[in-house]
Design an enzyme around this catalytic site. Structure first.
Site, PDB file in Angstrom:
ATOM      1  N   ALA A  11      13.145 -15.139  -9.788  1.00  0.00           N
ATOM      2  CA  ALA A  11      13.775 -14.500 -10.945  1.00  0.00           C
ATOM      3  C   ALA A  11      14.279 -13.092 -10.677  1.00  0.00           C
ATOM      4  O   ALA A  11      15.011 -12.535 -11.490  1.00  0.00           O
ATOM      5  CB  ALA A  11      12.791 -14.467 -12.117  1.00  0.00           C
ATOM      6  N   ARG A  16      18.137  -4.157  -4.211  1.00  0.00           N
ATOM      7  CA  ARG A  16      18.246  -3.549  -2.876  1.00  0.00           C
ATOM      8  C   ARG A  16      19.194  -4.309  -1.959  1.00  0.00           C
ATOM      9  O   ARG A  16      19.613  -3.795  -0.918  1.00  0.00           O
ATOM     10  CB  ARG A  16      16.853  -3.438  -2.239  1.00  0.00           C
ATOM     11  CG  ARG A  16      16.050  -2.246  -2.757  1.00  0.00           C
ATOM     12  CD  ARG A  16      14.707  -2.135  -2.065  1.00  0.00           C
ATOM     13  NE  ARG A  16      13.753  -3.085  -2.598  1.00  0.00           N
ATOM     14  CZ  ARG A  16      12.529  -3.299  -2.107  1.00  0.00           C
ATOM     15  NH1 ARG A  16      12.122  -2.616  -1.045  1.00  0.00           N
ATOM     16  NH2 ARG A  16      11.715  -4.178  -2.648  1.00  0.00           N
ATOM     17  N   GLY A  78       7.167  -8.667 -14.163  1.00  0.00           N
ATOM     18  CA  GLY A  78       6.146  -8.759 -13.133  1.00  0.00           C
ATOM     19  C   GLY A  78       5.865 -10.187 -12.705  1.00  0.00           C
ATOM     20  O   GLY A  78       6.265 -11.159 -13.354  1.00  0.00           O
ATOM     21  N   GLU A 155      -3.850  -1.852  -2.869  1.00  0.00           N
ATOM     22  CA  GLU A 155      -2.519  -1.390  -2.473  1.00  0.00           C
ATOM     23  C   GLU A 155      -2.632  -0.128  -1.619  1.00  0.00           C
ATOM     24  O   GLU A 155      -3.606   0.621  -1.707  1.00  0.00           O
ATOM     25  CB  GLU A 155      -1.665  -1.130  -3.712  1.00  0.00           C
ATOM     26  CG  GLU A 155      -1.387  -2.372  -4.548  1.00  0.00           C
ATOM     27  CD  GLU A 155      -0.728  -3.479  -3.751  1.00  0.00           C
ATOM     28  OE1 GLU A 155       0.201  -3.185  -2.959  1.00  0.00           O
ATOM     29  OE2 GLU A 155      -1.140  -4.645  -3.913  1.00  0.00           O
ATOM     30  N   ASN A 228      14.185  -8.268   1.218  1.00  0.00           N
ATOM     31  CA  ASN A 228      14.529  -7.404   0.091  1.00  0.00           C
ATOM     32  C   ASN A 228      15.835  -6.650   0.290  1.00  0.00           C
ATOM     33  O   ASN A 228      16.348  -6.056  -0.657  1.00  0.00           O
ATOM     34  CB  ASN A 228      13.405  -6.398  -0.168  1.00  0.00           C
ATOM     35  CG  ASN A 228      12.159  -7.073  -0.709  1.00  0.00           C
ATOM     36  OD1 ASN A 228      12.235  -7.868  -1.641  1.00  0.00           O
ATOM     37  ND2 ASN A 228      11.015  -6.782  -0.117  1.00  0.00           N
ATOM     38  N   LYS A 351      44.688 -33.575  10.471  1.00  0.00           N
ATOM     39  CA  LYS A 351      44.127 -33.512   9.125  1.00  0.00           C
ATOM     40  C   LYS A 351      44.309 -34.847   8.422  1.00  0.00           C
ATOM     41  O   LYS A 351      45.394 -35.441   8.460  1.00  0.00           O
ATOM     42  CB  LYS A 351      44.810 -32.414   8.309  1.00  0.00           C
ATOM     43  CG  LYS A 351      44.227 -32.208   6.930  1.00  0.00           C
ATOM     44  CD  LYS A 351      45.255 -31.959   5.837  1.00  0.00           C
ATOM     45  CE  LYS A 351      46.359 -32.956   5.764  1.00  0.00           C
ATOM     46  NZ  LYS A 351      46.979 -33.116   4.443  1.00  0.00           N
ATOM     47  N   ASN A 386      54.577 -34.408   6.860  1.00  0.00           N
ATOM     48  CA  ASN A 386      53.957 -35.194   5.791  1.00  0.00           C
ATOM     49  C   ASN A 386      54.135 -34.595   4.400  1.00  0.00           C
ATOM     50  O   ASN A 386      53.727 -35.200   3.418  1.00  0.00           O
ATOM     51  CB  ASN A 386      52.457 -35.354   6.079  1.00  0.00           C
ATOM     52  CG  ASN A 386      51.732 -34.014   6.185  1.00  0.00           C
ATOM     53  OD1 ASN A 386      52.249 -33.068   6.758  1.00  0.00           O
ATOM     54  ND2 ASN A 386      50.538 -33.942   5.633  1.00  0.00           N
ATOM     55  N   ALA A 423      62.350 -38.704  23.093  1.00  0.00           N
ATOM     56  CA  ALA A 423      62.063 -37.274  22.966  1.00  0.00           C
ATOM     57  C   ALA A 423      63.146 -36.588  22.150  1.00  0.00           C
ATOM     58  O   ALA A 423      64.335 -36.896  22.270  1.00  0.00           O
ATOM     59  CB  ALA A 423      61.963 -36.647  24.347  1.00  0.00           C
TER      60      ALA A 423
END
Length: 457
Positions: A11, A16, A78, A155, A228, A351, A386, A423
């Site tokens: 979430a 940063r 949080g 912490e 981060n 292609k 094409n 050719a």
């Protein structure tokens, strides 16, 4: 058997990163970070995965689809608040719940399984995934009790000098008894400097209730890397690249210079294939055995057969059959199918075309919206015209046709089998089988022209 659940925290805005792209959608070796996390959780055979989204929720849901259930954290208050959003889907379940951050793309299925097994074997109500860090500055420290259970998580800013010396860190991934998790999370408050509800507080609540909290230490700290900012994103990509390349090499793929070989996570490569430096293999690409992918080739979402040689070329959403080859400096675009023993030379673009077995397209040629049979030779400078400015039309060339150099084939047109196109011809009408088509002006020579022009000037 104990039911297992995963809550993926996805979430956060990710300010940063300084990006318009939702943080967990930033790719690591071709796959968004949240995709790596959810895929590893799926591989660990979870009974239910719940992804918590916030800003950019639709982007995450569109990408993950039915791999996960979803809940929305409207305000980022949080990590505990984020987990609490999953309560309507999980709180009545019995089993084990793992909480993973969506910005930890390097975590593996093996680690998730080992963490859950350790949690269940110890009978803990909560288990912290930890790692050893030689320089733990900035990380929360895991303080163990004498019985090796977790005494607390502290912490950096709150740690004593003794606690700061501890080198076992909290990675931010947790495992819980599901009922205990949601009972404890209701007691988490936001009495802190940020005014947020933090998931590590659940550990403290469990400890205060005399519940066992254990820890499982990662053998490899790199797995715990959380992204981060762009610097960490690049570090994660480097580590993921090394992991992917090592897996392929151990499975029998030769890489001349692994440090300069880039292979995204879903690519499949067969044994005895050789990958030269500067190659980038992307998306859902599958490469067979005994092939050679030459330096600086790029292959995206394509299927390459056995004994194929790709020399410095780009292939996108195309198929190359066994024992075919291409390059250097050619380009296969979407919806191209090259069958077996086909030669595509240098500076060729193809292609939305099918090229039959043993056909040769030597150089400097464009083939678009076409079906070519077998044993055809296209001369240098052939152009399949094409597009008429409004719509694209198809060209069909039959088996054993020979198209001379510098021919223009104007769609729609059919050149049947066993034909020759001279050719320099521009072909606008169908060419029947066993025919020679010539469509060019007759050569005219004016003798003495240069001298006459000089006298006139």
């Amino acid at each position: 058997m104990t039911k297992r659940f995963a809550i993926v925290l996805a979430a956060g805005q990710g300010t940063r990163m300084k990006s318009k792209l939702y943080k967990v959608m930033h790719p690591v070796m071709g796959k968004p970070m949240v995709g790596h996390v959810v895929d590893q959780a799926m591989a660990a055979k979870m009974d239910k995965i719940v992804t918590v989204t916030g800003v950019g929720a639709e982007t995450v849901q569109d990408y993950l689809g039915d791999k996960s259930d979803y809940v929305l954290q409207e305000e980022q208050l949080g990590t505990a608040h984020a987990v609490e959003q999953a309560a309507p889907l999980l709180k009545h379940e019995e089993g084990t719940t793992i909480v993973i951050c969506g910005d930890t793309p390097l975590l593996t299925m093996e680690t998730l399984e080992a963490l859950m097994a350790h949690h269940e074997e110890t009978g803990a109500k909560g288990t912290v995934l930890t790692a050893h860090a030689d320089n733990p500055f900035g990380y929360g420290r895991v303080i163990r009790a004498t019985d090796e259970s977790v005494a607390k998580i502290v912490e950096e800013k709150d740690a004593s000098a003794t606690e700061r010396a501890v080198k076992e860190i909290n990675t931010g991934t947790y495992c819980f008894d599901n009922k205990a998790l949601f009972e404890a999370i209701e007691k988490v408050d936001n009495n802190n400097s940020q005014g947020e509800y933090y998931l590590p507080d659940v550990i403290e609540i469990l400890k205060n209730n005399n519940e066992l909290v254990s820890a499982y230490q990662l053998p490899n700290k790199e797995e715990a890397l959380g992204v981060n900012d762009r610097v960490a994103l690049a570090e994660a990509a480097t580590l993921m690249k090394r992991r992917i390349n090592e897996k392929h090499m151990r499975n029998g793929v030769t890489m001349v210079d692994p440090a300069n070989t880039y292979i995204e996570s879903d690519v499949v490569i067969g044994q005895d294939t050789v990958i030269e430096p500067g190659v980038y293999l992307k998306g859902q690409t599958v490469i067979g055995e005994d092939s050679m992918i030459g330096a600086h080739s790029v292959i995206v979402d394509s299927e390459i057969g056995d004994k194929v040689t790709v020399t410095s070329s780009t292939i996108e959403s195309a198929v190359m059959g066994n024992e075919s080859n291409i390059g250097p400096n050619s380009h296969l675009r979407a919806d191209t199918v090259i069958k077996e023993h086909v030669h595509i030379g240098n500076f060729v673009e193809i292609k939305k075309a099918t090229i039959g077995n043993y056909t040769k397209i030597g150089h400097l040629t464009y083939v678009g919206d076409a079906t070519l049979g077998e044993h055809i030779n296209l001369g240098c400078g052939t152009v399949f015209v094409n597009y008429n400015g409004k719509e694209k039309n198809h060209i069909h060339v039959g088996d054993h046709a020979f198209i001379g150099c510098n021919a223009n084939l104007i769609a729609p047109v059919t050149i049947e089998e066993n034909t020759f196109v001279a050719a320099g011809s521009t072909i606008t009408d169908n060419v029947p089988a066993d025919s020679l088509a010539i469509a060019r002006s007759r050569q005219t020579i004016k003798e003495g022209y240069v001298n006459k022009k000089a006298q006139k000037d």
